[in-house]
Design a protein around this motif. Structure first.
Motif, mmCIF file in Angstrom:
data_model
loop_
_atom_site.group_PDB
_atom_site.id
_atom_site.type_symbol
_atom_site.label_atom_id
_atom_site.label_comp_id
_atom_site.label_asym_id
_atom_site.label_seq_id
_atom_site.Cartn_x
_atom_site.Cartn_y
_atom_site.Cartn_z
ATOM 1 N N LEU A 11 0.852 -1.189 0.000
ATOM 2 C CA LEU A 11 0.000 0.000 0.000
ATOM 3 C C LEU A 11 0.883 1.233 0.000
ATOM 4 N N ALA A 12 0.597 2.150 -0.900
ATOM 5 C CA ALA A 12 1.271 3.452 -0.923
ATOM 6 C C ALA A 12 0.209 4.515 -1.182
ATOM 7 N N THR A 13 0.220 5.568 -0.385
ATOM 8 C CA THR A 13 -0.766 6.639 -0.505
ATOM 9 C C THR A 13 -0.076 7.988 -0.354
ATOM 10 N N VAL A 14 -0.733 9.015 -0.852
ATOM 11 C CA VAL A 14 -0.279 10.384 -0.633
ATOM 12 C C VAL A 14 -0.885 10.877 0.682
ATOM 13 N N GLN A 15 -0.047 11.500 1.521
ATOM 14 C CA GLN A 15 -0.529 12.001 2.810
ATOM 15 C C GLN A 15 0.118 13.350 3.123
ATOM 16 N N ASP A 16 -0.656 14.223 3.747
ATOM 17 C CA ASP A 16 -0.098 15.437 4.331
ATOM 18 C C ASP A 16 -0.518 15.463 5.800
ATOM 19 N N ARG A 17 -0.779 16.623 6.359
ATOM 20 C CA ARG A 17 -1.157 16.671 7.779
ATOM 21 C C ARG A 17 -2.632 16.385 8.023
ATOM 22 N N GLY A 18 -3.385 16.088 6.960
ATOM 23 C CA GLY A 18 -4.763 15.658 7.116
ATOM 24 C C GLY A 18 -5.762 16.794 6.980
ATOM 25 N N ALA A 30 -7.698 11.593 8.223
ATOM 26 C CA ALA A 30 -6.616 11.040 7.400
ATOM 27 C C ALA A 30 -5.282 11.697 7.782
ATOM 28 N N GLY A 31 -4.320 11.764 6.859
ATOM 29 C CA GLY A 31 -3.006 12.308 7.162
ATOM 30 C C GLY A 31 -2.012 11.218 7.507
ATOM 31 N N THR A 131 -4.938 10.788 1.350
ATOM 32 C CA THR A 131 -5.828 9.704 0.965
ATOM 33 C C THR A 131 -6.450 9.112 2.219
ATOM 34 N N ASP A 132 -7.778 9.086 2.271
ATOM 35 C CA ASP A 132 -8.512 8.481 3.378
ATOM 36 C C ASP A 132 -8.936 7.082 2.940
ATOM 37 N N THR A 133 -8.410 6.060 3.590
ATOM 38 C CA THR A 133 -8.680 4.686 3.152
ATOM 39 C C THR A 133 -9.997 4.133 3.683
ATOM 40 N N LEU A 134 -10.709 4.918 4.513
ATOM 41 C CA LEU A 134 -12.017 4.456 4.976
ATOM 42 C C LEU A 134 -13.096 4.815 3.969
ATOM 43 N N ALA A 135 -13.174 6.075 3.601
ATOM 44 C CA ALA A 135 -14.190 6.539 2.648
ATOM 45 C C ALA A 135 -13.607 6.806 1.267
ATOM 46 N N TRP A 136 -12.271 6.678 1.122
ATOM 47 C CA TRP A 136 -11.567 6.961 -0.133
ATOM 48 C C TRP A 136 -11.845 8.382 -0.621
ATOM 49 N N VAL A 137 -11.767 9.300 0.331
ATOM 50 C CA VAL A 137 -11.760 10.716 0.002
ATOM 51 C C VAL A 137 -10.317 11.103 -0.301
ATOM 52 N N GLY A 138 -10.118 11.976 -1.275
ATOM 53 C CA GLY A 138 -8.768 12.374 -1.638
ATOM 54 C C GLY A 138 -8.236 11.562 -2.809
#
Length: 280
Positions: A11-18, A30-31, A131-138
């Motif tokens: 798994l690889a996702t883009v993340q910032d501070r949420g 997320a974040g 990227t929010d892996t629960l609702a797949w927002v972002g």
């Protein structure tokens, strides 16, 4: 410039501070799960604290650059190479145009962070590139063939002697709001008991296996707001520590909450790792 994704690992996702401040609208935070590691990666390449990075679970990421850039890898220690030449961990490395950055499998921990000078500039959604892996927002999870745009670099890399202060031992917890749903002494018992990280753990929650927490109230609790680090107890009696992608509300009672400064450790605990709690 852009980074071209060749491989991603599990798994690889883009993340910032949420995306903070939206829980009242039902939007998870997320974040980066290991926020200090992501912040260090950004500092190493001269980025500001809001720049987006790539969060990599159990290694395996390969990125090819179409222009030269400084990159840094932090978090779970992994073998790092550029076109087969080894590079260090937690330090800035030059990624020449056309070259490929590869991450191996971490020796310990779970999540590594890749920062590039200028930051990953995928389109923000509700004010965040996470990227929010629960609702797949972002932005969607990264797949081979994806192209990550990178912003202009405004500062060069800098050395930062900021090792993460080690905090071995139990996770610090404070009593939660629903102690009355459990047998007397449950909080103290939870702090004495050994738990093990379960296989089903993910960015939503760290699921624990071990002694069950005994409820004394039956029925359902009306859904209420959940904070990052809340220790929820579903009907199984086994605690779940809510992490960055947790739902904003929940209907299971919360006997404890993990201290915010200890949450990064949850990001790096592997299935099978021992977990203990201690009163904050």
């Amino acid at each position: 410039m852009s980074l071209h994704v060749r491989r991603t690992g599990p798994l690889a996702t883009v993340q910032d501070r949420g995306r903070t401040g939206l829980a009242h609208l039902g939007v998870p935070r997320a974040g980066a799960l290991d926020a200090p590691a992501a912040a260090l990666a950004n500092r190493l390449v001269g980025n500001g604290p809001d720049a987006a990075v790539v969060e990599v679970t159990f290694g395996g990421l390969e990125l090819t650059a179409d222009a030269g850039a400084w990159v840094a890898v932090t978090g779970a220690p992994v073998p790092v190479d550029v076109d087969g030449a080894a590079r260090g961990h937690a330090g800035a490395a030059w990624l020449p145009s056309g070259s490929t950055l590869r991450l191996g499998t971490p020796r310990e921990g779970v999540r590594s962070y890749v920062a590039v000078a200028g930051g990953v500039t995928v389109a923000p959604v509700l004010g965040s590139r996470s990227t929010d892996t629960l609702a797949w927002v972002g932005p969607p999870r990264l797949e081979p063939g994806a192209v990550l745009p990178v912003g202009p670099s405004t500062r060069g890399p800098a050395a930062h002697d900021t090792p993460r202060p080690p905090r071995p031992g139990p996770l610090r917890v404070r009593p939660g709001p629903r102690a009355d749903w459990f047998a007397p002494g449950t909080f103290a018992a939870m702090c004495r008991a050994p738990y093990v990280v379960g296989e089903a753990s993910d960015r939503v929650g760290m699921r624990l296996e071990g002694p069950r927490l005994e409820r004394v109230r039956e029925g359902e609790l009306p859904s209420e707001g959940m904070v990052l680090g809340a220790v929820q107890v579903p009907p199984s009696g086994l605690p779940v520590v809510l992490l960055a992608d947790h739902p904003p509300t929940g209907g299971y009672p919360v006997p404890a909450v993990v201290e915010e400064d200890d949450l990064w450790r949850c990001a790096q605990l592997r299935p099978g790792d021992l977990v203990r709690f201690t009163p904050a």
